[in-house]
Design an enzyme around this catalytic site. Structure first.
Site, mmCIF file in Angstrom:
data_model
loop_
_atom_site.group_PDB
_atom_site.id
_atom_site.type_symbol
_atom_site.label_atom_id
_atom_site.label_comp_id
_atom_site.label_asym_id
_atom_site.label_seq_id
_atom_site.Cartn_x
_atom_site.Cartn_y
_atom_site.Cartn_z
ATOM 1 N N ASP A 20 16.230 43.608 -8.273
ATOM 2 C CA ASP A 20 15.006 43.978 -7.562
ATOM 3 C C ASP A 20 13.736 43.653 -8.331
ATOM 4 O OD1 ASP A 20 16.260 44.778 -5.266
ATOM 5 O OD2 ASP A 20 16.501 46.855 -5.896
ATOM 6 N N TYR B 46 15.897 49.705 0.665
ATOM 7 C CA TYR B 46 16.191 50.910 -0.117
ATOM 8 C C TYR B 46 14.938 51.535 -0.719
ATOM 9 C CZ TYR B 46 21.232 51.268 0.091
ATOM 10 O OH TYR B 46 22.510 51.483 0.528
#
Length: 785
Positions: free
Chosen positions: A404, A492
């Protein structure tokens, strides 16, 4: 007036508004009632917006560059004299050179320590920039360092190579660089042409859904592709999955995949590799059409086109909960804030803790110079990478590994909602980062608050045969200061908590919520997750959050002590009837060399960072224990081709290395597309160096094996997707650090008269319009305050 009543008054004020209130209005209403102004002149203050101020002992040398510096760096890079031949990114195509992003370069520890611990000079500040160089004969991505700042005649633009060990420094092959707008636009004509050619097939299979291009009004499909997009930078591909569009498209996948080869900068050479549907691979349109016309592609389940079930809003169809109309309990700093801040320097003091906060676009928040009672525990504590790896029998699931930081995790730190994401009255700070030559500010993205731990820090009751059942009883209130932010990276929402406990313990916790990256459901694919909706499967995956802990217990010379519990056979002369019997004992050792390692089975080993040159009053080495919390895991797959060499930091619970300025990060932000030829190879950190009585760094992993479930609908719940670790004093002090806390109760009973005495040490519950009774009000004895 009851707390819940006051909160309802605030809610009523919002409900009466005829238009949607502006952002922050609800907070203002609440603070008008509970804040420094008070609800009315006769109501005592309950919480306060006011955060006590302090002054940082030194400037925050870890802070990001200023907006003025960013603009100056931007202008310098685009100056023709710099020789970079840059194009405006908003107008760039594949064959242009242009700036991807600019951020602060980390400041070397060797430069910082003389400054913060003595009279050394202020460390120089540098920027780092990633520049995509598609205009070169051999196109690539190159990272540069620009400094010292502010920009002057002394400022240089140099390749940033020294922090990478993959063999090419800051250079990344073009095919492995970030898949940004220009690269996406270059693949769009091939995708649109291919999907237009089979629109009759997708319409028949998927309830009329078709794709004619991202800007074509006839398009009713949306697409996505994950990472990695290359193995070593010599090739590039996109494994594209189609989904039903809408706010919850992650939960409405379709069983249709388009695989393309998009190697190089000449989009005319891009080709279709094939299609996947019905668990079959079709290399050409002709073969796909033949199967379709033969009736071999019928869908067993139709995907839902209305994704209201996947929205995080009120669902009255689930039923009614009695008394749910009342405001839920809240953490309130009702006695006033007990921490101080220097907002400009991002410096915090709390109950003898002190630390600095920094922020980067890739890593989010980072903590530095963490001290307790004036002694340094950690030089740096920072998240290094958020990895997710999936499994499945479909291209998107089987292929997907996320890093990420590749998506600039810090830029996704969004606004926190007071009273829900963070308690009412918390301290909120903005974060800022740079989009080209502009400054972007994410408001209220960090919150700081003190929380009741909902359990006493310590407690003991000495039993006695009197009406109260004890002779004395002591209990100390548990509390901690929490620094929190939530980063929403695509689907998320990662919540990061750093909790500073009043006993000197430091807890790090990560929680995950948000949408699953789901797959189309097939009954025979249960090994990769359950059916969670009409045509949706929850895809099995791992979340691994890698952190860096640069420990400096008192000084930088530390060691890692392993205290292993062992069952041994021995005899003792005072138990002659037992002969030889088994019991436990400690086998202590010091880790000698850098290594990756895992928690001992049954947690039968204690790992402590100690200072071998400092002892407490009892002659024990001062240190901090590394206490596994909930769900301390590592990556399940150790040899997957999609995470082969670029994710080594995620493959063990713990790792210990020697600190080097050349090894500031576990990963590279462009490593994800290089699983077989990483720009940053974490394994190369482990080259046999001694870690005994040295400046050492602990790398540790938190995370979750996400065993998906129907309760992940609409989104994963923070209660279950939770991981933590604690750093706790281990002989660092001479005794527990709770004796100097006034927030306690000491109750004693006279052995003759049975009179009860309660010592409050002058700490009582503030009024706040609330009514509580102390213990003595019920027992009928003598209560002394």
């Amino acid at each position: 007036m009851l707390l819940s009543t006051l909160i309802c008054l605030a809610c009523s004020s919002l409900a009466l508004s005829s238009t949607l209130p502006p952002l922050g209005y609800e907070r203002k209403v609440f603070r008008d009632i509970f804040g420094k102004r008070g609800y009315n002149s006769s109501t005592p203050q309950c919480i306060s917006d006011e955060t006590p101020l302090t002054t940082a002992p030194k400037p925050n040398v870890w802070a990001g560059i200023t907006s003025e510096d960013n603009l100056a760096v931007w202008n310098l890079l685009h100056d023709p004299a710099s020789g970079l031949n840059l194009t405006d990114p908003t107008e760039a195509v594949l064959t242009d050179n242009y700036v991807f992003w600019i951020d602060a370069l980390h400041t070397n520890k060797s430069d910082v320590i003389p400054f913060i611990d003595g009279d050394g000079p202020l460390p120089p500040k540098y920027a780092r920039a990633i520049i995509f160089q598609g205009g070169k004969a051999d196109p690539d991505s190159q990272e540069y360092m620009i400094g010292p700042l502010p920009v002057s005649a002394e400022t240089k633009i140099e390749k940033l190579d020294y922090i990478y060990n993959g063999g090419k420094g800051g250079t990344v092959p073009y095919n492995a660089r970030y898949f940004d707008g220009p690269r996406s636009a270059a693949t769009e004509p091939l995708i649109a042409a291919t999907m237009s050619n089979i629109s009759d097939i997708t319409a028949a299979l998927f309830q009329g859904l078709v794709y004619f291009g991202s800007t074509d009004d006839r398009t009713t499909l949306t697409l996505t592709s994950g990472t990695p997009l290359s193995f070593d930078g010599t090739q590039a591909w996109r494994n594209i999955m189609f989904r039903v569009p809408g706010p919850a498209s992650y939960m409405t996948p379709l069983d249709f995949f388009l695989l393309i080869d998009c190697t190089g900068t000449d989009a005319s050479l891009y080709t279709v590799k094939g299609f996947v549907t019905n668990e079959k691979f079709f290399p050409t349109v002709a073969e796909l059409r033949t199967a379709f016309e033969a009736g071999e592609l019928a869908m067993e389940y139709d995907q839902t086109l209305d994704a209201d079930w996947a929205l995080v809003n009120y669902k009255p169809e689930l039923g009614v909960r009695e008394l749910e109309e009342r405001m839920a309990p809240s953490t309130l700093e009702i006695g006033g804030k007990r921490y101080k801040v220097d907002k400009e320097q991002k410096y915090v003091e709390y109950m003898n803790w002190s630390f600095y906060i920094s922020f980067s676009r890739t890593l989010g928040i980072m903590l530095y110079d963490i001290k307790f009672k004036g002694e340094r525990i950690l030089y740096e504590l920072s998240m290094q990478e958020a990895t997710a790896q999936y499994g499945g029998n479909q291209p998107k699931a089987a292929n997907t590994v996320y890093h990420d930081t590749y998506y600039s995790l810090g830029t996704d730190a969004g606004t926190l909602i007071e009273g829900f994401d963070c308690p009412w009255g918390a301290t909120f700070w903005n974060v800022s980062y740079y989009s080209y030559n502009q400054t972007t500010v994410n408001e209220d993205s960090i919150c700081i608050f003190e929380a009741d731990m909902n359990f006493p820090l310590s407690r003991h009751r000495t039993a006695a045969g009197n009406p109260y059942g004890f002779r004395n009883l002591g209990t100390v209130k548990g509390a901690a200061l929490i620094v929190r932010n939530i980063a929403t990276i695509g689907n998320y929402d990662y919540m990061f908590d750093y909790s500073f406990h009043i006993d000197g313990s430091l807890e790090i916790a990560v929680r995950a919520s948000g949408y699953l990256q789901s797959s189309f459901y097939y009954p025979d694919q249960g090994k990769w997750g359950p059916r969670i909706q009409q045509a949706t499967q929850g895809s099995l995956h791992d979340h691994i959050l890698t952190f860096k802990g640069d420990f400096d217990i008192v000084t930088a010379k530390n060691s890692l002590e392993v205290s292993e519990l062992k069952a041994v056979n021995q005899s003792q002369p005072w138990f002659p009837e037992l002969g030889t019997f088994e019991q436990i004992e400690l086998d202590k050792s010091i880790m000698k060399e850098e290594k990756q390692f895992n928690w001992a089975p049954n947690n039968a080993a204690m790992y402590s960072i100690i200072n071998p040159n400092a002892t407490n009053a009892w002659g024990e080495n001062r240190g901090y224990r590394i206490v596994p919390g909930r769900s301390n895991i590592h990556l399940s797959t150790l040899n997957s081709p999609f995470s082969l060499k670029n994710s080594e930091f995620a493959k063990s619970h713990l790792a210990l290395t020697r600190q080097h300025d050349t090894e500031p990060f576990a990963n590279s932000v462009q490593n994800i597309n290089l699983p077989m030829a990483p720009q940053q190879d974490f394994l190369k950190f482990f080259d046999g160096e001694s870690v005994e009585n040295e400046d050492i760094v602990l790398w540790f992993n938190l995370g979750m094996h996400h065993f998906t479930r129907s309760e992940d609908v609409p989104v994963t719940l923070y209660t279950e997707a939770y991981s933590s670790i604690v750093f706790a004093p281990q002989n660092f002090f001479d005794r527990a650090q709770d004796g100097d806390l006034l927030n306690r109760r000491w109750m004693t009973v006279n052995t003759t008269t049975f009179e009860l005495s309660v010592e409050t040490y002058g700490v009582a519950l503030p009024g706040c319009g609330l009514s509580f009774e102390e213990p003595g009000d019920h027992v009928g004895g003598i209560v002394e305050y």
